[in-house]
Enzyme design. Structure first.
Site, PDB file in Angstrom:
ATOM      1  N   ASP A  53      91.707  78.305  37.264  1.00  0.00           N
ATOM      2  CA  ASP A  53      90.873  79.444  37.561  1.00  0.00           C
ATOM      3  C   ASP A  53      89.918  79.141  38.735  1.00  0.00           C
ATOM      4  O   ASP A  53      89.491  80.042  39.415  1.00  0.00           O
ATOM      5  CB  ASP A  53      89.886  79.568  36.281  1.00  0.00           C
ATOM      6  CG  ASP A  53      90.680  80.410  35.171  1.00  0.00           C
ATOM      7  OD1 ASP A  53      91.568  80.808  35.330  1.00  0.00           O
ATOM      8  OD2 ASP A  53      89.985  80.355  34.189  1.00  0.00           O
ATOM      9  N   TYR A  90      89.937  87.526  31.065  1.00  0.00           N
ATOM     10  CA  TYR A  90      88.705  86.500  30.176  1.00  0.00           C
ATOM     11  C   TYR A  90      87.546  86.762  30.754  1.00  0.00           C
ATOM     12  O   TYR A  90      87.335  86.600  31.890  1.00  0.00           O
ATOM     13  CB  TYR A  90      89.474  85.053  30.127  1.00  0.00           C
ATOM     14  CG  TYR A  90      90.272  84.550  28.855  1.00  0.00           C
ATOM     15  CD1 TYR A  90      90.906  85.337  28.405  1.00  0.00           C
ATOM     16  CD2 TYR A  90      89.578  83.414  28.330  1.00  0.00           C
ATOM     17  CE1 TYR A  90      91.531  85.060  26.838  1.00  0.00           C
ATOM     18  CE2 TYR A  90      90.404  82.933  27.025  1.00  0.00           C
ATOM     19  CZ  TYR A  90      91.105  83.874  26.543  1.00  0.00           C
ATOM     20  OH  TYR A  90      91.742  83.519  25.247  1.00  0.00           O
ATOM     21  N   HIS A 105      98.040  78.852  23.484  1.00  0.00           N
ATOM     22  CA  HIS A 105      97.654  78.335  24.646  1.00  0.00           C
ATOM     23  C   HIS A 105      96.414  77.308  24.476  1.00  0.00           C
ATOM     24  O   HIS A 105      95.551  77.512  23.638  1.00  0.00           O
ATOM     25  CB  HIS A 105      97.203  79.408  25.604  1.00  0.00           C
ATOM     26  CG  HIS A 105      96.092  80.327  25.316  1.00  0.00           C
ATOM     27  ND1 HIS A 105      96.287  81.494  24.520  1.00  0.00           N
ATOM     28  CD2 HIS A 105      94.768  80.308  25.669  1.00  0.00           C
ATOM     29  CE1 HIS A 105      95.251  81.874  24.162  1.00  0.00           C
ATOM     30  NE2 HIS A 105      94.221  81.313  24.976  1.00  0.00           N
ATOM     31  N   HIS A 165      93.047  75.710  26.188  1.00  0.00           N
ATOM     32  CA  HIS A 165      92.200  75.754  27.345  1.00  0.00           C
ATOM     33  C   HIS A 165      91.451  74.457  27.522  1.00  0.00           C
ATOM     34  O   HIS A 165      90.860  73.966  26.462  1.00  0.00           O
ATOM     35  CB  HIS A 165      90.805  77.003  26.806  1.00  0.00           C
ATOM     36  CG  HIS A 165      91.402  78.109  26.649  1.00  0.00           C
ATOM     37  ND1 HIS A 165      91.194  79.123  27.596  1.00  0.00           N
ATOM     38  CD2 HIS A 165      91.340  78.757  25.701  1.00  0.00           C
ATOM     39  CE1 HIS A 165      91.448  80.158  27.220  1.00  0.00           C
ATOM     40  NE2 HIS A 165      91.840  80.063  25.829  1.00  0.00           N
ATOM     41  N   ASP A 191      77.496  63.359  36.515  1.00  0.00           N
ATOM     42  CA  ASP A 191      77.301  62.133  37.661  1.00  0.00           C
ATOM     43  C   ASP A 191      76.061  61.807  37.054  1.00  0.00           C
ATOM     44  O   ASP A 191      74.866  62.116  37.375  1.00  0.00           O
ATOM     45  CB  ASP A 191      77.295  62.284  38.991  1.00  0.00           C
ATOM     46  CG  ASP A 191      76.993  61.231  40.003  1.00  0.00           C
ATOM     47  OD1 ASP A 191      76.566  60.080  39.263  1.00  0.00           O
ATOM     48  OD2 ASP A 191      77.053  61.304  41.130  1.00  0.00           O
ATOM     49  N   ASP A 215      72.706  59.258  36.388  1.00  0.00           N
ATOM     50  CA  ASP A 215      72.064  57.790  36.905  1.00  0.00           C
ATOM     51  C   ASP A 215      70.699  57.608  36.021  1.00  0.00           C
ATOM     52  O   ASP A 215      69.916  58.308  36.050  1.00  0.00           O
ATOM     53  CB  ASP A 215      71.396  58.318  38.424  1.00  0.00           C
ATOM     54  CG  ASP A 215      72.438  58.559  39.426  1.00  0.00           C
ATOM     55  OD1 ASP A 215      73.446  58.079  39.273  1.00  0.00           O
ATOM     56  OD2 ASP A 215      72.122  59.182  40.589  1.00  0.00           O
ATOM     57  N   GLU A 255      87.839  50.750  35.594  1.00  0.00           N
ATOM     58  CA  GLU A 255      88.780  51.990  35.463  1.00  0.00           C
ATOM     59  C   GLU A 255      89.861  52.104  34.864  1.00  0.00           C
ATOM     60  O   GLU A 255      90.400  53.132  34.479  1.00  0.00           O
ATOM     61  CB  GLU A 255      89.048  52.567  36.627  1.00  0.00           C
ATOM     62  CG  GLU A 255      87.630  53.050  37.644  1.00  0.00           C
ATOM     63  CD  GLU A 255      87.765  53.479  38.964  1.00  0.00           C
ATOM     64  OE1 GLU A 255      86.823  54.378  39.460  1.00  0.00           O
ATOM     65  OE2 GLU A 255      88.677  53.081  39.567  1.00  0.00           O
ATOM     66  N   GLU A 261      88.631  49.714  39.185  1.00  0.00           N
ATOM     67  CA  GLU A 261      87.340  49.304  39.944  1.00  0.00           C
ATOM     68  C   GLU A 261      86.459  49.104  38.694  1.00  0.00           C
ATOM     69  O   GLU A 261      86.341  49.843  37.805  1.00  0.00           O
ATOM     70  CB  GLU A 261      86.811  50.346  40.763  1.00  0.00           C
ATOM     71  CG  GLU A 261      87.261  50.303  42.034  1.00  0.00           C
ATOM     72  CD  GLU A 261      87.374  51.606  42.941  1.00  0.00           C
ATOM     73  OE1 GLU A 261      87.499  51.564  44.225  1.00  0.00           O
ATOM     74  OE2 GLU A 261      87.143  52.518  42.293  1.00  0.00           O
ATOM     75  N   ASP A 289      77.640  52.703  40.049  1.00  0.00           N
ATOM     76  CA  ASP A 289      77.227  54.044  39.920  1.00  0.00           C
ATOM     77  C   ASP A 289      78.553  54.707  39.199  1.00  0.00           C
ATOM     78  O   ASP A 289      79.662  54.640  39.817  1.00  0.00           O
ATOM     79  CB  ASP A 289      76.882  54.560  41.355  1.00  0.00           C
ATOM     80  CG  ASP A 289      76.527  56.117  41.281  1.00  0.00           C
ATOM     81  OD1 ASP A 289      76.322  56.610  40.137  1.00  0.00           O
ATOM     82  OD2 ASP A 289      76.226  56.647  42.383  1.00  0.00           O
ATOM     83  N   HIS A 340      93.976  77.498  21.438  1.00  0.00           N
ATOM     84  CA  HIS A 340      93.883  78.937  20.889  1.00  0.00           C
ATOM     85  C   HIS A 340      95.332  79.221  20.392  1.00  0.00           C
ATOM     86  O   HIS A 340      96.037  79.726  21.257  1.00  0.00           O
ATOM     87  CB  HIS A 340      93.464  79.681  22.153  1.00  0.00           C
ATOM     88  CG  HIS A 340      92.875  81.005  21.690  1.00  0.00           C
ATOM     89  ND1 HIS A 340      92.245  81.885  22.802  1.00  0.00           N
ATOM     90  CD2 HIS A 340      92.609  81.579  20.835  1.00  0.00           C
ATOM     91  CE1 HIS A 340      91.749  82.996  22.083  1.00  0.00           C
ATOM     92  NE2 HIS A 340      92.027  82.806  20.787  1.00  0.00           N
TER      93      HIS A 340
HETATM   94 CU   LIG Z   1      92.335  81.720  24.847  1.00  0.00          CU
END
Ligand SMILES: [Cu+2]
Ligand SMILES: *[C@@H]1O[C@H](CO)[C@@H](O)[C@H](O)[C@H]1NC(C)=O
Ligand SMILES: *[C@@H]1O[C@H](CO)[C@@H](O)[C@H](O)[C@H]1NC(C)=O
Ligand SMILES: *[C@@H]1O[C@H](CO)[C@@H](O)[C@H](O)[C@H]1NC(C)=O
Ligand SMILES: *[C@@H]1O[C@H](CO)[C@@H](O)[C@H](O)[C@H]1NC(C)=O
Ligand SMILES: *[C@@H]1O[C@H](CO)[C@@H](O)[C@H](O)[C@H]1NC(C)=O
Ligand SMILES: *[C@@H]1O[C@H](CO)[C@@H](O)[C@H](O)[C@H]1NC(C)=O
Ligand SMILES: *[C@@H]1O[C@H](CO)[C@@H](O)[C@H](O)[C@H]1NC(C)=O
Ligand SMILES: *[C@@H]1O[C@H](CO)[C@@H](O)[C@H](O)[C@H]1NC(C)=O
Length: 774
Positions: free
Chosen positions: A386, A467, A515, A517, A524, A526, A567, A664, A670, A681
């Site tokens: 989208d 939608y 489907h 979604h 982020d 802190d 990571e 990392e 951070d 759905h």
């Molecule tokens: Cu749906």
């Protein structure tokens, strides 16, 4: 969610979200007058501690950037957006380039600083034989001799800055479709007694993305019945005939139809299908027709007392929050944040603080995908991204008393589309509401204490084709923030024939097409500074012997605490039975009990990652959908999990999220959390005529975790102690004022006559069967 890349070039004019609220200038004299009585409407504005660094371009900046891009010196050979066809070069969007966090952090504690500003421009190059799209960095701003236009690839993992657009010529494509429909009229008349003149359609919008393999551009499309009502049920009207086209290259005379499907049989040519149709035992399947079952209006048996006025919340007295409209800065109770709006992602919050301390640098939606499956070639080849057409331009005017309480604080949302700025009235609402259950209570012999649960909400609705996504950020007195997504509007459905494994049969000839979604957010965090860690607390079954238990063992459970080290461990699924807790904590700021203060993230209502593994549609463009949760080290160039143009070149997308994971460290760094909301759905009969917000719901709570001494909601005066000694109840209050202001009854009967919905490109921007409607 329903725009194919073919349409991209045709429907995206210039989209330039300016400062979301730059149009709004507070009329202070009116406000002061209002503020005289404590019962009057608005609170005086708060003053933002610093500029909104994420607020958008000014009108002048936008104008100057456009002029520079059009200049001979830059040499883009641009055609004005209004006049441009798909075979011209044109500007698609210009907006503020979000500043780098590393540059902003020092300024957050210094009210005077401002970052060097740049604009981000997306330009569609339709003139070259191989059409492509490219992003540019324009600046510094304001535009002077020293400003430059430079290719911008800082945020891309893709090496090639040119993002190919497989088929940009939507207008020609629509003409081609029309011809194909005409050529098939004997067939369509026989199957459904429908022709182009009756409004038969082959909507481009449902085929996405266009697939390119071995240099061939192939598209499957379905026939849909005419829309004959004022409603928008086109996605409920598949007819079960599918057409494959080869639309390689820019020369429409070379395009061809290469196959047909009906009732799960493939026919290389229409004549092959005609032959079968003419056999005596051929049976045409049913069809879906635009009738009341597909209409959203009062119908069905009346419910008792339903037409009498229902209970509703009212605002008695003035708003208990403040908005600095100049800077889009909001304060409510112990929370504060800045609001920003972008083309790609719509509403975002920045510098979210609680009790004066930043908790989140950034919180916002990155992408919503909907991946379909089905027996037919259209449903089985569809995944909508989208952000391709942008969430910002789809923010819809909110209906007072329905989408948000009528007493909400509504804000207009401005953006520039096609080189002119337009304002979406009431595109954003903010309101307090009593959640309908107390946040705290307890009773014991002779006393009861109970505290009200008042929450502050910021809400936007994005209507994306069929939608409607409602996104609400809800702030609570316990210090938590809930991020909630709800979905309504028309499902994208399938023809029923042989689709049993991919949907329920939900109407005479309709299958609710299965489907997923997956709706991705960036958070982020802190927590007491930028250096944070992700703590995991796993609740596990165990067998233990204790010093006091002799040699008897106990089957029990315990909490196993650990950290996500780097990571390589940064892709996480919620454990079965919800048995693992995750919190962003600061190991260097132990509380007085030695525990680590943090914010936990926890699903509040069903979440989902994409069921499809290694989807042949999304290829490398949706690696952000394979897990529930991700954590990475913050990087200025890792701006979003997925680029808005990822689906144009899925093999080598603008952003391949996997490349963010390179081992990392995540310990006292951070860190950024990316989480998926979503729904599997499988539409059922209750999805007709529209999916309902009440059940199509997914949410995440971000909540304090050993962060404070005690529950902060106990600071609220909105609580009582009731002692019930003898016969008399003795009520203790804590200074909360009684509601004595007259309640403005018009809150309960909002005047909707002024409603206007200025967005005009929202429907499928281009109707493939009716080129003149584009
Ligand atoms: Cu749906
Ligand atoms: C658009 O095209 C028309 C006709 O060629 C021309 O007269 C007009 O100046 C163009 N407008 C802009 C803004 O370029
Ligand atoms: C500029 O674009 C036009 C189409 O808008 C194209 O016909 C023309 O060839 C282009 N000029 C150059 C020098 O590329
Ligand atoms: C962010 O940093 C990169 C690398 O230094 C730079 O190219 C980019 O322009 C910066 N972004 C902004 C908005 O200043
Ligand atoms: C722009 O550059 C020209 C010559 O290069 C110079 O004369 C002029 O002063 C500059 N203008 C500004 C606003 O810097
Ligand atoms: C076909 O549709 C036309 C109107 O478009 C109608 O007049 C005709 O009766 C229909 N034929 C059948 C067999 O339903
Ligand atoms: C929002 O836009 C409407 C329509 O343009 C306007 O009447 C109204 O004053 C605007 N509201 C604010 C707060 O600017
Ligand atoms: C442990 O169990 C054994 C036999 O099962 C028994 O002989 C012994 O006394 C027990 N020890 C203790 C400390 O209870
Ligand atoms: C999470 O789920 C995905 C998809 O089922 C699976 O591939 C992956 O191994 C799981 N990862 C973890 C860490 O559980």
């Amino acid at each position: 969610m329903r725009f194919s890349s073919t349409i991209l070039a045709a429907c995206l004019g210039l989209i330039v979200p300016g400062n979301a609220f730059s149009e709004r200038r507070l009329d202070r004299s009116i406000l002061e007058k209002k503020a005289e009585g404590s019962c009057s409407g608005e609170q005086p504005p708060s003053v933002a501690p610093h500029k909104n660094f994420w607020g958008g371009l000014t009108k002048e900046e936008t104008r100057d950037v456009l002029a520079l891009l059009h200049s001979e010196a830059v040499g883009f050979n641009l055609t004005t957006a209004k006049n441009a066809t798909s075979r011209d070069n044109k500007i698609m969007s210009v907006e503020l380039m979000m500043p780098n966090k590393t540059e902003i952090l020092p300024l957050l504690s210094n009210s005077n600083g401002t970052p060097t500003r740049y604009a981000l421009a997306a330009v569609m190059f339709g003139a070259p034989e191989e059409a492509y799209l490219q992003e540019f960095k324009v600046g510094p701003l304001p535009i002077t001799n020293a400003s430059a236009v430079l290719p911008f690839t800082f945020a891309n993992t893709r090496k090639n800055p040119k993002i190919s657009v497989a088929n940009p010529d939507a207008q020609d494509y629509a003409t081609f479709n029309l011809k194909n429909m005409k050529d098939a009229e004997d067939v369509t008349k026989k199957l459904w007694n429908l022709t182009v003149d009756d409004g038969l359609q082959v909507p481009l919008a449902f085929a996405a993305p266009v697939t390119v393999s071995e240099d061939k551009v192939i598209m499957w499309q379905g026939f849909n019945a005419p829309v004959t009502s004022i409603y928008d049920p086109i996605s409920l009207l598949p007819l079960g005939l599918y057409m494959r086209t080869d639309i390689t290259g820019r020369d429409p005379s070379k395009w061809k139809v290469t196959g047909w499907v009906y009732n799960n049989e493939f026919y290389p040519t229409l004549d092959d299908f005609r032959k079968v149709m003419n056999e005596p035992n051929f049976k045409s399947l049913g069809m879906n027709v635009d009738e009341p079952w597909a209409h959203t209006r009062t119908q069905g048996d009346a419910m008792p007392l339903d037409n009498t006025p229902p209970p509703a919340s009212v605002q008695a007295g003035k708003e208990r929050f403040a908005v600095d409209e100049e800077e889009s800065y909001v304060t409510w109770m112990d929370f504060s944040f800045y609001v920003s709006l972008t083309r790609d992602n719509g509403l975002r919050l920045y510098d979210v603080r609680y009790k004066g301390k930043r908790v989140l640098y950034e919180l916002g939606l990155d992408e919503a995908i909907a991946h379909y499956a089905g027996i037919d070639p259209v449903q089985s080849g569809t995944c909508y991204f989208d952000s391709l057409n942008g969430f910002g331009p789809t923010m819809i005017s909110l209906v007072k008393g329905y989408d948000c309480p009528a007493y909400s604080h509504f804000l207009n949302v401005s953006q520039t589309t096609g080189e002119t700025t337009s304002t979406q009235k009431d595109g954003l609402c903010m309101f307090e509401i009593d959640k309908g259950f107390p946040i705290q209570r307890h009773s014991w012999a002779g006393y009861t204490t109970v505290t009200k649960n008042i929450a502050f909400n910021v809400r936007a609705i994005y209507t994306i084709g069929n939608y409607d996504y409602m996104i609400t950020y809800q702030f609570s007195l316990d210090g938590s923030i809930e991020v909630a997504v709800r979905a309504s509007g028309y499902i994208s459905s399938a023809f029923y024939a042989q689709n049993e494994d991919y949907g329920f049969k939900i109407h005479d000839s309709l299958s609710g097409s299965l489907h997923d979604h997956v709706i991705t957010f960036k958070a982020d965090f802190d927590i007491m500074g930028e250096a944070n860690s992700l703590q995991k607390v796993a609740i596990v079954p165990t067998t233990e012997t204790y010093k006091w238990s002799g040699n008897q063992t106990r089957k029990t459970m315990k909490a196993v605490k650990s950290f996500i080290e780097n990571e390589d461990e940064g892709k996480i699924n919620w454990s079965s039975n919800g048995g693992s807790m995750y919190a962003v904590v600061n190991k260097d700021q132990k509380n007085k009990y030695g525990e680590l203060p943090g914010y936990r993230i926890v699903p509040a209502s069903g979440v989902a990652y994409l069921t499809v593994e290694d989807s042949y549609i999304t290829k490398n463009a949706a690696h952000h959908t394979s897990h529930h949760l991700y954590v990475t080290q913050q990087k200025d160039n890792e701006i979003y999990a997925v680029g808005a143009y990822n689906s144009l070149t899925p093999e080598d997308p603008q952003v391949d999220f996997n490349e963010y994971f390179n081992g990392e460290s995540l310990v006292q760094e951070d860190i950024v959390v990316w989480f998926n909301l979503g729904m599997h759905h499988m539409p059922h009969t209750g999805d007709l005529p529209n999916t309902v917000f009440s059940t199509a719901h997914s949410a995440m709570t971000i909540e304090p975790f050993n962060y404070l001494q005690g529950d902060p909601s106990q600071a609220s005066t909105q609580q009582v102690l009731i002692k019930t000694t003898d016969s008399q109840a003795e009520i203790t209050r804590y200074g909360a004022q009684e509601a004595t202001c007259p309640v403005d009854i018009s809150q309960l009967n909002p005047d909707l006559s002024q409603y206007s919905n200025s967005i005009s490109v929202l429907k499928y921007p281009f109707d493939g069967s009716k080129p003149d409607r584009a």
